[in-house]
Design a protein around this motif. Structure first.
Motif, PDB file in Angstrom:
ATOM      1  N   SER A 244       0.819  -1.214   0.000  1.00 54.98           N
ATOM      2  CA  SER A 244       0.000   0.000   0.000  1.00 54.98           C
ATOM      3  C   SER A 244       0.850   1.261   0.000  1.00 54.98           C
ATOM      4  N   ASN A 245       2.093   1.154   0.514  1.00 52.45           N
ATOM      5  CA  ASN A 245       2.981   2.322   0.513  1.00 52.45           C
ATOM      6  C   ASN A 245       3.788   2.425  -0.772  1.00 52.45           C
ATOM      7  N   GLY A 246       3.621   1.472  -1.677  1.00 48.95           N
ATOM      8  CA  GLY A 246       4.288   1.517  -2.967  1.00 48.95           C
ATOM      9  C   GLY A 246       5.674   0.925  -2.997  1.00 48.95           C
ATOM     10  N   LEU A 247       6.178   0.418  -1.840  1.00 46.59           N
ATOM     11  CA  LEU A 247       7.557  -0.069  -1.824  1.00 46.59           C
ATOM     12  C   LEU A 247       7.737  -1.373  -1.065  1.00 46.59           C
ATOM     13  N   VAL A 279      19.854  10.832  11.016  1.00 49.22           N
ATOM     14  CA  VAL A 279      19.413  11.557   9.821  1.00 49.22           C
ATOM     15  C   VAL A 279      18.784  10.571   8.845  1.00 49.22           C
ATOM     16  N   VAL A 280      17.672  10.947   8.279  1.00 52.44           N
ATOM     17  CA  VAL A 280      17.058  10.154   7.212  1.00 52.44           C
ATOM     18  C   VAL A 280      17.686  10.589   5.895  1.00 52.44           C
ATOM     19  N   GLU A 281      18.434   9.687   5.260  1.00 52.26           N
ATOM     20  CA  GLU A 281      19.099  10.012   4.002  1.00 52.26           C
ATOM     21  C   GLU A 281      18.064  10.036   2.875  1.00 52.26           C
ATOM     22  N   LEU A 282      17.826  11.217   2.335  1.00 49.58           N
ATOM     23  CA  LEU A 282      16.816  11.358   1.293  1.00 49.58           C
ATOM     24  C   LEU A 282      17.404  11.713  -0.071  1.00 49.58           C
ATOM     25  N   ASP A 283      18.567  12.382  -0.088  1.00 47.22           N
ATOM     26  CA  ASP A 283      19.089  12.914  -1.346  1.00 47.22           C
ATOM     27  C   ASP A 283      19.350  11.829  -2.381  1.00 47.22           C
ATOM     28  N   ALA A 284      19.825  10.666  -1.925  1.00 51.45           N
ATOM     29  CA  ALA A 284      20.236   9.628  -2.871  1.00 51.45           C
ATOM     30  C   ALA A 284      19.105   8.695  -3.270  1.00 51.45           C
ATOM     31  N   GLU A 287      12.451   6.704  -3.074  1.00 48.75           N
ATOM     32  CA  GLU A 287      11.431   6.185  -2.163  1.00 48.75           C
ATOM     33  C   GLU A 287      12.116   5.770  -0.869  1.00 48.75           C
ATOM     34  N   VAL A 288      11.583   6.205   0.276  1.00 50.59           N
ATOM     35  CA  VAL A 288      12.122   5.837   1.588  1.00 50.59           C
ATOM     36  C   VAL A 288      10.947   5.582   2.529  1.00 50.59           C
ATOM     37  N   VAL A 289      10.874   4.354   3.060  1.00 51.46           N
ATOM     38  CA  VAL A 289       9.748   3.969   3.918  1.00 51.46           C
ATOM     39  C   VAL A 289      10.276   3.215   5.133  1.00 51.46           C
ATOM     40  N   ASP A 290       9.752   3.545   6.325  1.00 49.54           N
ATOM     41  CA  ASP A 290      10.046   2.810   7.557  1.00 49.54           C
ATOM     42  C   ASP A 290       8.866   1.907   7.902  1.00 49.54           C
ATOM     43  N   VAL A 291       9.161   0.643   8.241  1.00 49.86           N
ATOM     44  CA  VAL A 291       8.134  -0.278   8.716  1.00 49.86           C
ATOM     45  C   VAL A 291       8.705  -1.061   9.898  1.00 49.86           C
ATOM     46  N   SER A 292       7.831  -1.693  10.660  1.00 55.34           N
ATOM     47  CA  SER A 292       8.236  -2.560  11.765  1.00 55.34           C
ATOM     48  C   SER A 292       7.799  -3.989  11.471  1.00 55.34           C
ATOM     49  N   TYR A 293       8.666  -4.957  11.814  1.00 53.85           N
ATOM     50  CA  TYR A 293       8.278  -6.364  11.723  1.00 53.85           C
ATOM     51  C   TYR A 293       8.794  -7.085  12.953  1.00 53.85           C
ATOM     52  N   THR A 294       8.266  -8.268  13.205  1.00 50.96           N
ATOM     53  CA  THR A 294       8.661  -9.045  14.378  1.00 50.96           C
ATOM     54  C   THR A 294       9.522 -10.224  13.952  1.00 50.96           C
ATOM     55  N   ALA A 295      10.739 -10.256  14.487  1.00 50.82           N
ATOM     56  CA  ALA A 295      11.625 -11.394  14.234  1.00 50.82           C
ATOM     57  C   ALA A 295      11.208 -12.554  15.121  1.00 50.82           C
ATOM     58  N   VAL A 296      11.081 -13.729  14.533  1.00 53.81           N
ATOM     59  CA  VAL A 296      10.696 -14.918  15.292  1.00 53.81           C
ATOM     60  C   VAL A 296      11.923 -15.514  15.975  1.00 53.81           C
ATOM     61  N   VAL A 359       6.058   4.818   8.291  1.00 48.96           N
ATOM     62  CA  VAL A 359       6.366   6.214   7.961  1.00 48.96           C
ATOM     63  C   VAL A 359       6.911   6.262   6.538  1.00 48.96           C
ATOM     64  N   VAL A 360       6.273   7.051   5.693  1.00 48.37           N
ATOM     65  CA  VAL A 360       6.764   7.269   4.335  1.00 48.37           C
ATOM     66  C   VAL A 360       7.543   8.581   4.336  1.00 48.37           C
ATOM     67  N   HIS A 361       8.862   8.485   4.242  1.00 45.91           N
ATOM     68  CA  HIS A 361       9.704   9.681   4.268  1.00 45.91           C
ATOM     69  C   HIS A 361       9.792  10.345   2.903  1.00 45.91           C
ATOM     70  N   LYS A 362       9.745   9.526   1.848  1.00 44.31           N
ATOM     71  CA  LYS A 362       9.863  10.088   0.508  1.00 44.31           C
ATOM     72  C   LYS A 362       9.151   9.153  -0.451  1.00 44.31           C
TER      73      LYS A 362
END
Length: 699
Positions: A244-247, A279-284, A287-296, A359-362
């Motif tokens: 849904s976030n495109g990435l 710092v969130v690196e955006l220049d390079a 698309e930049v997206v943060d997600v959380s997942y659970t490691a088993v 969080v969609v940063h870019k």
């Protein structure tokens, strides 16, 4: 069966744990334990070093092992033996190990015997009475691996000994070297087909946790299929819908990334850090997206739907359960990953953190807009795309491209220090190699293109000042080490020269204007972007057909490099030196700041004269004239410039000392003349510098 069961404990007790631990990892999970596996044997089924260690441990035990060979085994073995032994042409190659030679001989005199041993070991390992004896007890990872490998090797040694005693093959018999070689071969083959002990998974997890260190970085090309790759524990997960976030979308134990390319290998960088990056690196990235997942269990791997990624991208995440934050960045998805710099690539940054909202940063590429159901942004071709062709030419790794206006080819060549009346065949220059500079020029309309293949004279300020005397000059230099330099000059004045991006805004408004919108902070396609800036400033750039015309003409010109520019010694507001190098007198160099200008000037020319005397050039007319006039004569200037060429000049540092002594800034003249002169002295530099300290500072 009974002889094997009786002999197995004796042999197992004599096998050292350290060498066989690697055997015990033969079918361990790939990735983290790959560095602990035995190296694949070359040219023989026997791992030579491992075999020699085991032979040393077992050679006194093997003759004493009591095995009553059953008649059924003896008949079976004799039936497999050739009726007429094969002739043996040679015994062993020089330097070859005993075990390898013995196995090679066995294959000649009793072909098929090794395969028989392997088959028997495999059958015995699966027998209900033997299989329980091969189980490894819980313990540390190296203990479980050693027990697993050791007991299987012991079974192979006992079986090999029984078969060889039954067969009595000519020459080798059942001597320890052939027993160990055949047993090791059989153990390796059988272990590759046997499961790891039940205790190994727990032991490996504990070892990985104990050895895990942050931060860590790995990179590689990941095989994509059906527009996806993943970072997950276990097998590739089923993906039913677009993210849904495109990435990126979260799946059990990891994440799945949506690519632009349907099927290819895409570059992926994986970084695991201790905490969220500041710092969130955006220049390079597009698309930049943060997600959380659970490691088993942790230790997730980067992989494609059908093919795993390289081993160094496997098992790289923290090897323990918990919540993980993943920052996924992508660029080039609209280009479908054509393999060029600036094409499709990804970065995944991971750190342990409590679950948090996405969080969609870019979100700027067109693919992401489509996947999110948003109107696509208008296509805006990047100006640097016009120069992507350069990467696939002979200039791709290193070159300097200079464009000059207001002057013809002869003046441009003169500015470079080349003689327009002395062309040289390109083929000759390419064959010579070396580092001596040369340049090819091509008039194009109102401009002249100067192209250096793996050269850099066009990036030098003296060259650009002279080249721009009647108009403009701009150059872009790059090399294989990712060093770059972009320069602009107009009317004989340098406007800017820097490694992009510029550390400060250029002072000239026109230079600022030509850099507008090039996004030099983003290192992707930086060379191409800077070539756009050169074209904007001069009104003409390099075209693919221009390079073809230069190479079709087949001529270029040797350059007599200009001497380094003189620069004043920069000082801070408090009067101290801004830069600590060069420091020919070590910490005492800063004491020169207290000397008056005449004393500094005398020190500079004294250093140059000392270098001249040490080198034996005092009687050289050009040198003596330069010392007398305290300037380089025209002949001396040519000799000084030639001294830097391979095989065409000499006494480079003597000439540099004379040149540096002429610096209008007395402090810089003294420091740099001393620095050049000490290299002219070579091994005798310490005595020369002691004299300099005494002369200048009285110590």
């Amino acid at each position: 069966m009974e002889p094997v069961l009786a002999a197995l404990p004796t042999v197992a007790a004599r096998i050292p744990a350290a060498p066989v631990a690697a055997l015990g990892r033969l079918v361990a999970p790939s990735g983290p334990v790959d560095r602990l596996r035995p190296a694949p044997p070359r040219g023989s089924p026997v791992d030579q070093l491992l075999a020699e260690r085991l032979l040393g441990a077992l050679e006194l035990t093997i003759p004493d092992v009591l095995i009553v060979v059953p008649e059924v085994l003896a008949r079976h073995v004799r039936a497999r033996m050739p009726q007429t032994p094969a002739a043996v042409a040679g015994l062993s190659a020089s330097g070859e190990s005993e075990t390898r030679s013995a196995v090679a001989l066995l294959d000649q005199v009793a072909p098929g015997l090794r395969e028989l041993v392997t088959g028997l070991v495999a059958a015995l390992a699966g027998h209900e009475r033997v299989s329980p004896l091969l189980e490894a007890a819980p313990g540390a990872e190296h203990e479980v691996a050693a027990a697993h490998g050791g007991v299987h090797l012991a079974l192979a040694v006992v079986t090999s000994l029984a078969v060889l005693r039954a067969a009595r093959p000519p020459i080798v018999g059942s001597d320890p070297p052939v027993v160990v070689g055949v047993a090791l071969d059989a153990a390796i083959r059988v272990l590759r087909q046997r499961p790891m002990p039940d205790a190994y998974a727990v032991a490996l997890r504990e070892r990985l946790r104990a050895d895990y260190v942050l931060p860590r970085f790995s990179a590689g090309d990941v095989p994509v299929q059906e527009h996806h790759f993943a970072l997950v524990e276990g097998d590739f997960p089923a993906v039913a819908a677009e993210p849904s976030n495109g990435l990126v979308q979260v799946v059990p134990g990891g994440i799945v990334v949506r690519t632009g390319v349907p099927s290819a290998a895409v570059p992926v960088w994986l970084r695991v850090v201790g905490e969220e990056p500041a710092v969130v690196e955006l220049d390079a990235w597009q698309e930049v997206v943060d997600v959380s997942y659970t490691a088993v269990d942790g230790a997730a791997s980067v992989l494609g739907p059908a093919v795993p990624a390289p081993a160094h991208l496997q098992g790289q995440t923290p090897p323990w359960p918990g919540s993980i934050r993943a920052r996924v960045s992508a660029r080039g998805r609209d280009e479908h990953g054509d393999g060029r710099e600036g094409g499709e690539r990804y970065e995944i940054v991971l750190w342990s953190a409590a679950p948090a909202d996405e969080v969609v940063h870019k979100a700027t590429d067109r693919l992401g807009h489509r996947l999110r159901g948003e109107p696509e942004p208008p296509v805006a071709p990047r100006p640097e795309a016009a120069y992507r062709w350069v990467r696939n030419t002979v200039l791709g790794m290193a070159a300097t491209v200079t464009v000059v206006t207001g002057s013809g080819p002869e003046r441009v060549l003169a500015a470079f220090g080349a003689d327009p009346t002395e062309p040289v065949a390109l083929t000759e220059l390419f064959e010579e190699g070396g580092s001596d500079p040369w340049v090819a020029v091509l008039p194009v309309g109102d401009a002249v293109l100067a192209v250096e293949y793996n050269g850099w004279q066009g990036a030098q300020m003296p060259v650009l000042r002279l080249a721009s005397a009647r108009g403009r000059a701009a150059s872009m230099y790059w090399n294989v080490n990712a060093l770059t330099n972009l320069s602009f000059a107009r009317g004989g004045v340098m406007l800017a020269s820097f490694e992009p991006p510029p550390p400060d805004a250029p002072g000239d408004a026109e230079v600022i204007a030509v850099l507008e919108g090039l996004e030099l902070e983003d290192y992707h396609e930086r060379v191409e972007k800077c070539l756009v800036a050169v074209e904007r400033f001069t009104g003409r750039g390099l075209r693919a057909e221009d390079l073809e015309r230069i190479e079709a003409a087949g001529v270029a010109y040797r350059i007599l490099p200009r001497l380094p520019e003189h620069h004043p010694e920069e000082r801070r507001p408090d009067g101290t030196r801004r830069w600590s190098k060069p420091d020919p007198l070590g910490p005492d160099t800063d004491a020169l700041l207290a000397l008056p200008e005449p004393a500094l000037r005398e020190l500079a020319w004294w250093a140059a004269a000392q270098a001249v005397e040490h080198s034996g050039l005092g009687s050289h007319p050009a040198v003596s004239a330069s010392l007398a006039t305290r300037t380089l004569t025209s002949d001396a200037d040519v000799l000084a410039r030639t001294s830097g060429l391979e095989g065409r000049g000499a006494h480079r540092y003597v000439w540099l000392a004379l040149h540096q002594a002429m610096n209008p800034d007395a402090l810089s003249a003294a420091i740099r003349a001393l620095d050049a002169a000490r290299y002219a002295f070579g091994p005798d530099a310490s005595a020369f510098l002691d004299q300099a300290r005494e002369r200048a500072l009285g110590r």
